[in-house]
Design a protein around this motif. Structure first.
Motif, short mmCIF file in Angstrom:
data_model
loop_
_atom_site.label_atom_id
_atom_site.label_comp_id
_atom_site.label_asym_id
_atom_site.label_seq_id
_atom_site.Cartn_x
_atom_site.Cartn_y
_atom_site.Cartn_z
N CYS A 12 0.83 -1.21 0.00
CA CYS A 12 0.00 0.00 0.00
C CYS A 12 0.86 1.25 0.00
CB CYS A 12 -0.92 0.02 1.22
SG CYS A 12 -2.14 -1.29 1.19
N SER A 13 1.59 1.47 1.08
CA SER A 13 2.21 2.79 1.26
C SER A 13 3.35 3.03 0.29
CB SER A 13 2.71 2.92 2.70
OG SER A 13 1.65 2.64 3.57
N CYS A 55 -0.94 -0.25 5.13
CA CYS A 55 -2.28 -0.27 4.52
C CYS A 55 -3.31 0.18 5.56
CB CYS A 55 -2.65 -1.68 4.08
SG CYS A 55 -1.43 -2.50 3.05
N HIS A 56 -4.44 0.66 5.07
CA HIS A 56 -5.52 1.00 5.99
C HIS A 56 -5.98 -0.24 6.76
CE1 HIS A 56 -6.47 5.16 4.79
NE2 HIS A 56 -5.91 4.80 3.66
N ASP A 80 -7.50 -3.44 5.30
CA ASP A 80 -7.05 -3.48 3.91
C ASP A 80 -5.66 -4.09 3.79
OD1 ASP A 80 -7.87 -2.95 1.40
OD2 ASP A 80 -7.05 -0.93 1.30
N TRP A 119 -1.82 5.66 7.66
CA TRP A 119 -2.30 4.64 6.72
C TRP A 119 -2.41 5.27 5.33
CZ3 TRP A 119 -1.12 1.13 9.79
CH2 TRP A 119 -1.68 0.94 11.05
N SER A 133 -3.03 4.10 1.30
CA SER A 133 -3.29 3.00 0.36
C SER A 133 -2.54 3.25 -0.95
CB SER A 133 -4.79 2.89 0.08
OG SER A 133 -5.16 3.85 -0.88
#
Lengths: 138, 1026
Positions: A16-17, A67-68, A71, A106, A108
């Motif tokens: 994600c990040s 990630c959130h 998620d 967080w 995404s």
């Protein structure tokens, strides 16, 4: 203190990040060049030991990103990261540093803008907190 | 059923008999052909890849960004090109054309003309010394004429193969194709003697089992539309020309400038449907232009914030794909695009040096004009030049639109008019990238069936081993990425700095580190300098780590002794205004990567056996097709359907677009194929639980325990319940389009006064909730209204945009208008009001064309309601741990290049479980998944990522923390020799490393992200600099 340039270590999860940070690049969103990112597969991999090590070496801030919640590529790794960062914050305080120097965000894979904005905001925050007392001691 | 025994004794039933063809011929080296070639080799086929131009890459290589994520196009394509080029089972015949095809399916004999490049492919290293002295300068086709090239040239820097070609049209030594030497500047300068005018064209003959045609499209030259002034005004450009202008490696290095004076335009107009949806030129819709123009607005604004206005002229906004509707709105809300629903009547120079666009103002229905500085024309995508010649050579037909004809688009959306000759991508009409690559995979499934067992399964070589204690000899390669990095970061300076770092044995900088020729250079440098670790400072490891790892492995360096520093996406691109700081950051990132590289350890290849079986969940048309094509490859295939009957939505439908075939006949035929293919069907059955991992899933289904190699989610969708919307539920004569299929089925002729009103977008394209487009409903209503009118009724369609984007969609729309269907466009923010007393009697709406309220009498109102995710989707997603989008449909692995896979290896998607689709698209995707499954299971084993966790048993205190934390049950407590400790099941471990960060004794090592490696990066970052 006007020309103080914070030195910040960032940890970003691959899925994600780190992808969000790449997207900020693809979208050419500009943010201050103060962070040095270390890629990990999951934010759950980040240990309080690494965070403290960065501060002990004189980092002005540490930025952890995953990630959130809900998620996570690995289901709950980010939940574990949340706990680890909370623990690290207490330890950072014991080191005599402001806990605000450690930040968890967080981001995404589709949030390039959020990554750029939150890094910009964090750099501003560290600038207002000033140089790390540990770095000053050196 | 004694399925175990049956599995061993009777594999596939319905395979076409294999013939003498030992490989597959793929024609066209764009993204579709490349994807097909790679999929075929993964399934064990030998591939001959024929490309007409000097380099593979096709149109995607020319694009700047891909939407809706705005990823860099060549950056996601380039790794595929390199992989195809170095694949030992792909023989690339570039600058070649197929000139003949004889034989029968399974045993085709093809003739390929290898045109003379006059440069030896074996000797040329692509240095470019020859091009400098060449006296001839001509417009470069790759740059759409916006840039120049010489008569000896490579089309672009990342060309594959990177070999120069003499263009005999323009070289001084050729007059009307006859050679007569007058110039030897290139020949005399080539240091390797690679150029020779004695080289001759030759014919190569190959035996293949099947042929895949992926010849793509060309952009129509809009010159014939004289009212648009293309060619007369230099600042009127085509979409592809503008794409090159936006590209950082393009002729203006990504700057949006007027060609007339080099100034930044203040205002740009975009014009859709130039030469398409136009009976004079091309009657079909080009399908991708609406959204690519939105992308161009967004990207242009990013590149040049000084561009103030974007005036976007369009007829119907065909934003039909996943995320497209949102993307189109983003254009308006974030970039400020001014969407104008009108077709300009003319574009002319005006007195003040600007360009006047004349049009009818849709707000007032009166003539209007806007002054702009630049105009971009979205021109029709037409069949690529040479399509007719190729059709003759292959003995196949082209359709009325000029694209290759598909014999029966509903039975088989890929087969041409000749069996075993398959058409995919834009060769059968305009398509976007995900639809093209899905078709590429689908064509592979069909082709592989003709190949039978004529496969070349290569033995996998073990990964190079190293003595972990040998002294690090690190090679560091710093990328310029054209100007993407070097335009900001001092790449040469960073390379110089890297040479001073401890452990670095060699460091240098490269123009494009990912290009095929640089891979060869890295290979040589590794050999020459005896390197045992490699660091590449370039773009992101998320896309490029695999190709560099492969280069390492080939050169004898274990691929896990490799690291990347991201000095583009996370440096030069985001610190463009502070080049010195960016260079310092790049140095830091390289220093950190080098420091980690010293501690990297070689990891072995890990494999796990796979079960040659597949389970398809969902028995609609997608699931059925996927099961057929999977079983035909000799894979034991199960098909599970929760209801009592197979067929899904097909059971509700009457006749199908585009061939007007009856749904029940199509279903019957498919069920026959299913039976023949030996698929084991379980109806009224649901999957109870799934455990395990790729190749080894343990599935409980219908009271049975099955071992399954691959899972396919074909769970489809369900029609949204429109209760309360547009009079549904209030009036009994307000029905859904699904209900109307039954009416059509049962009605021979309608009473002549019967007035049927169709209402589009009931529940889709909303501001909240269902924000997307349901993709197929416009076609459904066009088909239904057309059928109703033919049966004697009167029909009106109330719509927001008619999204008839498919190959035959525009003709369907045209026919409906011709047959008297009344089309009423309503604005996005004006609702449809149904009035009546018990039964609906009238429908009121604001007509955007007439600019007035309109009241229609109605006997029947048909609502086009969208497809929503199946109720089984969410629980399955949870069971399988695969992600879902906000829309409730499953998320694919990659929005462009991975439309068939999920994030979890061994689990695939097809049909409407991904998002709403029509039948041909669903069928293509289903077949594509079958090819992927075939490739996954063909070798009998799969490689596992070795970057898992491991346990230093002597430190383990068996506290159980890791066992508790792990979501995948990878750590297990074991008792051996009186000691209790944890072992990691590496097939289950996903390598997240969370256990390692929680292990109180440090017994768990996250193999590729050890504490030592990360701490070394932190330490070196803050170490005193000398």
């Amino acid at each position: 203190m006007a020309d103080f340039e914070p030195r910040i270590v960032a940890f970003a999860c691959n899925w994600c990040s780190y992808a969000g940070a790449d997207l900020a690049g693809v979208s050419r969103l500009q943010y201050p060049p103060n962070i040095r990112t270390i890629r990990v597969m999951c934010s759950g991999r980040v240990t309080p030991g690494w965070i403290l090590r960065a501060f002990e070496h004189g980092a002005d801030g540490v930025y952890v990103s995953g990630c959130h919640i809900g998620d996570c590529h690995y289901a709950f790794g980010n939940k574990m990261a949340e706990k680890q960062v909370a623990l690290a914050k207490k330890l950072v305080e014991q080191l005599g540093l402001e806990p605000d120097r450690l930040h968890l965000e967080w981001v995404s894979a589709s949030e390039g803008q959020k990554f750029a904005d939150s890094v910009t905001g964090f750099v501003e925050r560290i600038k207002s907190l000033g140089e790390s007392p540990i770095r000053r001691k050196d | 059923m004694a399925d175990k025994e049956e599995r061993q004794d009777s594999p596939a039933v319905d395979c076409p008999a294999a013939g003498t063809g030992k490989g597959i011929l793929v024609i066209g080296g764009g993204v579709t052909g490349i994807q097909a070639a790679l999929d075929l080799t993964r399934a064990g086929a030998q591939v001959y890849l024929v490309e007409k131009t000097p380099s593979v890459g096709g149109r995607m290589a020319q694009l700047d960004k891909t939407l809706p994520t705005n990823d860099c196009s060549i950056c996601i394509l380039s790794p595929l090109l390199v992989e195809a080029l170095r694949n030992p089972n792909i023989r690339l015949l570039s600058y070649s054309e197929v000139v003949g095809l004889e034989g029968t399916p399974g045993s085709y004999h093809a003739k390929v003309l290898r045109k003379a490049r006059y440069v030896s492919e074996e000797t040329c290293v692509g240095c470019g010394i020859c091009a400098k002295p060449c006296p001839v300068t001509v417009p470069n086709e790759f740059e759409m004429g916006l840039g120049d090239r010489k008569a000896i040239y490579v089309p672009f820097q990342q060309a594959a193969p990177l070999v120069y070609t003499v263009d005999t049209e323009n070289c001084l030594n050729f007059k009307n194709g006859t050679f007569e030497q007058v110039c030897d500047k290139c020949v005399s300068k080539c240091p390797r003697g690679a150029i020779s005018f004695d080289l001759k064209e030759e014919i190569v003959e190959i035996d293949v089992a099947a042929v895949l045609v992926a010849t793509g499209f060309d952009e129509m030259n809009p010159r014939p539309l004289r009212n648009l002034s293309y060619g007369d005004i230099p600042d009127v450009l085509t979409g592809m020309e503008f794409e090159r202008m936006l590209n950082a490696s393009g002729p203006t290095t990504g700057h949006v400038v007027k060609r007339s004076d080099g100034e930044i335009p203040e205002s740009i107009a975009f014009v859709q449907c130039v030469g398409s949806r136009d009976e004079r030129y091309n009657s079909f819709c080009s399908r991708v232009c609406c959204v690519y123009s939105v992308k161009q607005c967004i990207v242009a604004k990013d590149h040049e914030p000084k561009v103030k206005d974007f005036h976007y002229f369009y007829r119907d906004m065909r934003a039909y794909g996943r995320g497209f509707e949102e993307f189109y709105l983003r254009g308006k809300n974030e970039t400020g695009v001014n969407y104008i629903r009108s077709s300009p009547s003319s574009i002319q120079k005006n007195g003040n040096g600007r360009i006047a666009v004349h049009y009818e103002d849709p707000e007032t229905a009166r003539p209007a004009s806007i002054d702009v500085d630049m105009v971009i024309l979205s021109c029709a995508m037409i069949p690529s030049a040479g399509t007719e010649d190729l059709a003759k050579a292959l003995g196949i037909e082209v359709g009325a639109d000029g694209y290759f004809k598909i014999e029966d688009p509903l039975r088989d959306p890929l087969t041409s008019t000749r069996e075993g000759v398959l058409i995919c991508g834009c060769a059968s009409g305009p398509k976007d990238i995900p639809d093209s690559v899905a078709q590429a995979s689908a064509a592979c499934a069909k082709a592989l069936a003709y190949l039978g067992d004529n496969k070349v399964i290569a033995e996998e070589e073990p990964l190079p081993e190293h003595d972990p204690d040998e002294e690090p000899r690190i090679g560091v390669f710093i990328c310029h990425c054209g100007l993407n990095i070097a335009g900001v970061v001092d790449s040469k300076g960073v390379a110089k700095y890297a040479k001073t770092l401890p452990g670095v044995a060699y460091a240098t900088d490269n123009l494009y580190t990912c290009s095929d020729d640089t891979q060869k250079k890295i290979y040589n440098w590794i050999k020459k300098h005896n390197l045992n670790r490699v660091v590449v400072a370039a773009c992101t490891p998320r896309t490029h780590e695999p190709i560099f790892r492969q280069t390492c492995a080939e050169a004898g360096v274990n691929p896990y002794m490799f690291d990347m520093a991201n000095i583009r996406d996370q440096c030069s691109w985001v610190h463009a205004d502070v080049p010195e700081d960016a260079t310092e950051k790049a140095k830091d990132l390289v220093r950190m990567a080098v420091s980690r590289a010293q501690l990297l350890r070689p990891l072995p290849r890990k494999t796990v056996e796979v079960d040659k079986s597949a389970l398809v969940i969902g028995g609609g048309i997608s699931g059925i097709q996927c099961a057929i094509d999977t079983a035909r490859q000799g894979i034991k295939t199960y098909l599970v359907e929760k209801t009592a009957a197979l067929g899904g939505q097909l059971n509700n439908l009457d006749r199908l677009f585009p061939s007007n075939q009856s749904a029940s006949e199509l279903l019957e035929a498919k069920l026959e194929d299913l039976k023949k293919a030996g698929v084991e069907v379980m109806t009224s059955t649901e999957v109870e639980s799934v455990d395990g991992f790729v190749g080894n899933f343990e599935v409980k289904v219908g009271g049975r325990d099955l071992k399954i190699g691959a899972l396919i989610l074909a769970t489809g969708g369900q029609i949204l319940d429109p209760e309360g919307k547009v009079g549904y539920g209030k009036f009994k004569n307000v029905i859904t389009s699904n209900d109307f299929e039954k009416v059509l089925k049962e009605t021979e002729t309608f009473d002549g006064d019967k007035q049927i009103v169709f209402v589009q977008c009931v529940g889709s394209r909303q501001t909240e909730g269902y924000t997307g487009c349901s993709r197929y409903c416009c076609h459904v209503s066009l088909k239904q209204a057309g059928a109703a009118v033919k049966k004697g009724a009167k029909a009106a369609i109330i719509h927001r945009d008619v999204r008839a984007f498919t190959r035959d969609g525009e003709a369907l729309y045209r026919d409906a208008r011709r047959d008297g269907v009344h089309f009423i466009r309503r604005p996005d923010d004006r609702e449809v009001d149904v009035k009546g007393n018990g039964t609906a009697e009238s429908v009121s709406v604001f007509d955007q064309t007439l600019l007035s309220d309109l009241k229609l009498d109605c006997d029947l109102v048909v609502l086009a309601v969208p497809l929503v995710a199946s109720p089984t989707a969410a629980p399955l997603a949870e069971m399988l741990r695969i992600p879902m989008g906000l829309d409730g449909f499953y998320l694919e692995k990659h929005v462009k290049l991975g439309p068939l896979e999920t994030n979890t290896e061994g689990i695939f998607l097809c049909g409407c479980s991904q998002y709403p689709k029509d039948i041909p698209d669903s069928l293509a995707q289903a077949s594509g998944v079958a090819a992927k499954v075939g490739a996954l299971l063909s070798k009998g084993f799969v490689n596992l990522d070795p970057t898992t966790a491991s346990v230093r048993t002597e430190l383990c205190r068996a506290c159980g923390t890791c066992v508790e934390i792990c979501e995948y049950n990878a750590p297990n407590m074991v008792e051996k020799d009186g000691k209790t400790y944890v072992e990691i099941n590496e097939a289950l471990c996903k390598g997240c490393g969370t256990c390692a960060s929680h292990c109180p004794t440090g017994a768990i090592v996250a193999r590729h992200f050890t504490d030592g490696q990360v701490e070394a990066m932190i330490d070196i970052l803050f170490a005193e600099q000398t």
